[in-house]
Design an enzyme around this catalytic site. Structure first.
Site, PDB file in Angstrom:
ATOM      1  N   SER A   1      46.481  32.870  54.857  1.00 15.08           N
ATOM      2  CA  SER A   1      46.603  33.633  53.617  1.00 15.08           C
ATOM      3  C   SER A   1      46.795  32.746  52.398  1.00 15.08           C
ATOM      4  O   SER A   1      46.239  33.025  51.322  1.00 15.08           O
ATOM      5  CB  SER A   1      47.768  34.620  53.722  1.00 15.08           C
ATOM      6  OG  SER A   1      47.572  35.524  54.780  1.00 15.08           O
TER       7      SER A   1
ATOM      8  N   HIS B   1      51.353  33.050  49.604  1.00 13.01           N
ATOM      9  CA  HIS B   1      50.331  33.670  48.767  1.00 13.01           C
ATOM     10  C   HIS B   1      50.416  33.135  47.342  1.00 13.01           C
ATOM     11  O   HIS B   1      49.411  32.766  46.734  1.00 13.01           O
ATOM     12  CB  HIS B   1      50.511  35.192  48.752  1.00 13.01           C
ATOM     13  CG  HIS B   1      50.309  35.836  50.075  1.00 13.01           C
ATOM     14  ND1 HIS B   1      50.416  37.205  50.266  1.00 13.01           N
ATOM     15  CD2 HIS B   1      50.003  35.318  51.295  1.00 13.01           C
ATOM     16  CE1 HIS B   1      50.193  37.482  51.542  1.00 13.01           C
ATOM     17  NE2 HIS B   1      49.943  36.361  52.176  1.00 13.01           N
TER      18      HIS B   1
END
Length: 214
Positions: A112, A164
């Protein structure tokens, strides 16, 4: 052609298949490759990178794989395979380091952070070129998609949102640099584009080594 993107996708599937075939989430592959921050701080710095090749569930693999396919193919074709690979590594390092510094006792797997770097590069380039129809469309489309993904940790537990954010910031930095250089120099080459992400990746890796091995 997007050989780096397709190679990553194949590697994701292969590693997930091996991990589940050897014992689901308790497999040796996951235990040896996950970003276990206690072990990273003890000197196993490579886990920050190996964790980006592993996924905790089929849904996790699907969403990351789909996002990589949607963003990666066009981005790699646009900037070149070497700059794209350097962007992916720099974003993965930035995401992993952000997670390491903010959650020193936690564990994570997944691509991610690196994929949010792709988001960031696309969005930054669109913003720099927002005076064009393509730029405005990119800002509106990617901006909404990015906000949805950033909001997921509010509703879905056990998401390493720090990775993220770290990957996103690295991608934005690289994307802005690429877009501004392209606006000044129409004939930008792949060799020129690789300098910025490669430099950032090197600086992040040096910082990680200093933090974990000093």
């Amino acid at each position: 052609r997007a050989p780096v993107t397709l190679t990553l996708l194949v590697a994701f599937v292969a590693m997930f298949a091996l991990a589940t075939a050897t014992g689901d989430l308790d497999s040796e592959i996951l235990n040896n490759g996950a970003q276990i921050n206690d072990l990273v701080r003890a000197g196993q710095w490579w886990r920050v990178l190996t964790a980006t090749m592993l996924h905790a569930s089929l849904a996790h693999l699907f969403f990351n794989g789909y996002a990589l396919y949607v963003l990666g193919v066009q981005l790699e074709r646009g900037v070149g395979s070497a700059p794209f690979a350097a962007l992916y590594v720099a974003s993965g390092l930035a995401g992993g380091i952000a997670f390491l510094l903010t959650s020193p006792d936690q564990v994570a797997v997944g691509a991610s952070g690196a994929i949010f770097g792709l988001f960031g590069a696309w969005l930054a380039a669109s913003w720099v070129n927002r005076d064009t129809p393509q730029g405005r469309a990119g800002v509106s489309q990617l901006g909404l998609l990015l906000l949805i993904n950033l909001a997921l940790p509010l509703f879905v537990p056990n998401i390493a949102w720090q990775a993220h954010v770290g990957g996103l910031l690295a991608g934005v930095l690289i994307g802005v640099g690429w877009a501004r250089h392209s606006r000044r120099h129409a004939a930008t080459t792949s060799a020129q584009r690789v300098i910025l992400p490669l430099t950032l990746a090197g600086a992040l890796l040096a910082g990680l080594l200093w933090y974990t091995l000093a």
